[in-house]
Design a protein around this motif. Structure first.
Motif, PDB file in Angstrom:
ATOM      1  N   ASP A  46       0.862  -1.178   0.000  1.00 39.70           N
ATOM      2  CA  ASP A  46       0.000   0.000   0.000  1.00 39.70           C
ATOM      3  C   ASP A  46       0.902   1.232   0.000  1.00 39.70           C
ATOM      4  N   ARG A  47       0.363   2.349  -0.393  1.00 42.19           N
ATOM      5  CA  ARG A  47       1.103   3.615  -0.425  1.00 42.19           C
ATOM      6  C   ARG A  47       0.250   4.664   0.264  1.00 42.19           C
ATOM      7  N   THR A  48       0.900   5.483   1.087  1.00 39.75           N
ATOM      8  CA  THR A  48       0.165   6.515   1.800  1.00 39.75           C
ATOM      9  C   THR A  48       1.015   7.785   1.856  1.00 39.75           C
ATOM     10  N   PRO A  49       0.383   8.947   1.786  1.00 39.73           N
ATOM     11  CA  PRO A  49       1.155  10.195   1.824  1.00 39.73           C
ATOM     12  C   PRO A  49       1.677  10.484   3.226  1.00 39.73           C
ATOM     13  N   SER A  50       2.740  11.258   3.280  1.00 39.32           N
ATOM     14  CA  SER A  50       3.267  11.769   4.546  1.00 39.32           C
ATOM     15  C   SER A  50       3.897  13.132   4.252  1.00 39.32           C
ATOM     16  N   GLN A 105       5.878  10.000   0.006  1.00 36.59           N
ATOM     17  CA  GLN A 105       4.993   8.842   0.024  1.00 36.59           C
ATOM     18  C   GLN A 105       5.648   7.689   0.774  1.00 36.59           C
ATOM     19  N   ALA A 165      -4.681  -2.778   0.364  1.00 36.41           N
ATOM     20  CA  ALA A 165      -4.705  -1.748   1.399  1.00 36.41           C
ATOM     21  C   ALA A 165      -4.170  -2.286   2.716  1.00 36.41           C
ATOM     22  N   ALA A 218      -6.781  -0.335   8.192  1.00 33.32           N
ATOM     23  CA  ALA A 218      -7.130   1.052   8.526  1.00 33.32           C
ATOM     24  C   ALA A 218      -6.450   1.490   9.818  1.00 33.32           C
ATOM     25  N   ARG A 236      -2.851   2.501   8.916  1.00 31.23           N
ATOM     26  CA  ARG A 236      -2.844   3.783   8.203  1.00 31.23           C
ATOM     27  C   ARG A 236      -3.184   4.940   9.141  1.00 31.23           C
ATOM     28  N   SER A 237      -4.178   4.750  10.004  1.00 29.42           N
ATOM     29  CA  SER A 237      -4.570   5.840  10.897  1.00 29.42           C
ATOM     30  C   SER A 237      -3.509   6.084  11.974  1.00 29.42           C
ATOM     31  N   ALA A 264      -0.807   8.091  10.260  1.00 27.56           N
ATOM     32  CA  ALA A 264      -1.292   9.469  10.066  1.00 27.56           C
ATOM     33  C   ALA A 264      -1.304  10.221  11.393  1.00 27.56           C
TER      34      ALA A 264
END
Length: 175
Positions: A12-16, A20, A60, A63, A66-67, A70
């Motif tokens: 999965d990829r997530t912004p920071s 990324q 994904a 959650a 990911r949370s 974040a």
């Protein structure tokens, strides 16, 4: 010899705020690797080292993972502790990585200090090698290790990101 690969690994990829972030999880939702997009080849090399020729499938991350990530970037520095993770590696590497998780946010520790904490005070170089082989950057906070004089030393995601992470956590490091 690599640890047997989990049945499937998902990427999965997530912004920071610092680029990324790549998240690799297994079927149970445990984090297996974290790296930055511009260091994907390094992450793949570490995955091969720990799991052999595992194939990454798009998917994904949970959650909660990911949370938590974040939340960390939003200032909840304790949020990373909630992320379940597992990884291959030698018993020594595992000891180093567990000890890294005990270096509190906002603090730094020298490589020799970590070697002493794990009961191997002469193993400073081995601690450095294990730190460099950490596939779970940020979550297993290898960025909190500094040189003997307090100066920033290498970081798999780049020294600029290491400086950012330490500043984000409120740690003061020398250049």
């Amino acid at each position: 010899m690599p640890t047997p690969a989990p049945v499937r690994l998902f990427l999965d990829r997530t912004p920071s705020p610092i680029g990324q972030v790549l998240l690799v999880c297994d079927e149970e939702g445990r984090l297996r690797a974290v790296d930055f997009h511009d260091f994907e080849p390094r992450m793949l090399r570490l995955l091969r080292l720990h799991y052999g020729e595992a194939v990454l499938q798009p998917g994904a991350a949970p959650a909660t993972t990911r949370s938590a990530l974040a939340a960390y970037f939003d200032g909840d520095l304790a949020a990373l502790a909630a992320i379940p993770w597992a990884t291959g590696g030698t018993a020594f590497q595992q000891a180093v990585w567990r000890a890294l998780c005990n270096v509190a946010p906002g603090t730094t520790l020298t490589y020799s200090g970590l070697a002493a904490r794990i009961g191997k005070p002469a193993a400073v170089r081995a601690v450095g090698a294990a730190n460099g082989a950490n596939p779970l950057s940020i979550v297993v906070p290898c960025h909190r290790l500094v040189g003997a004089d307090g100066a920033l030393t290498g970081y798999g995601g780049g020294v600029e990101r290491k400086a950012w992470l330490l500043a984000h956590e409120g740690a003061r490091a020398r250049d």
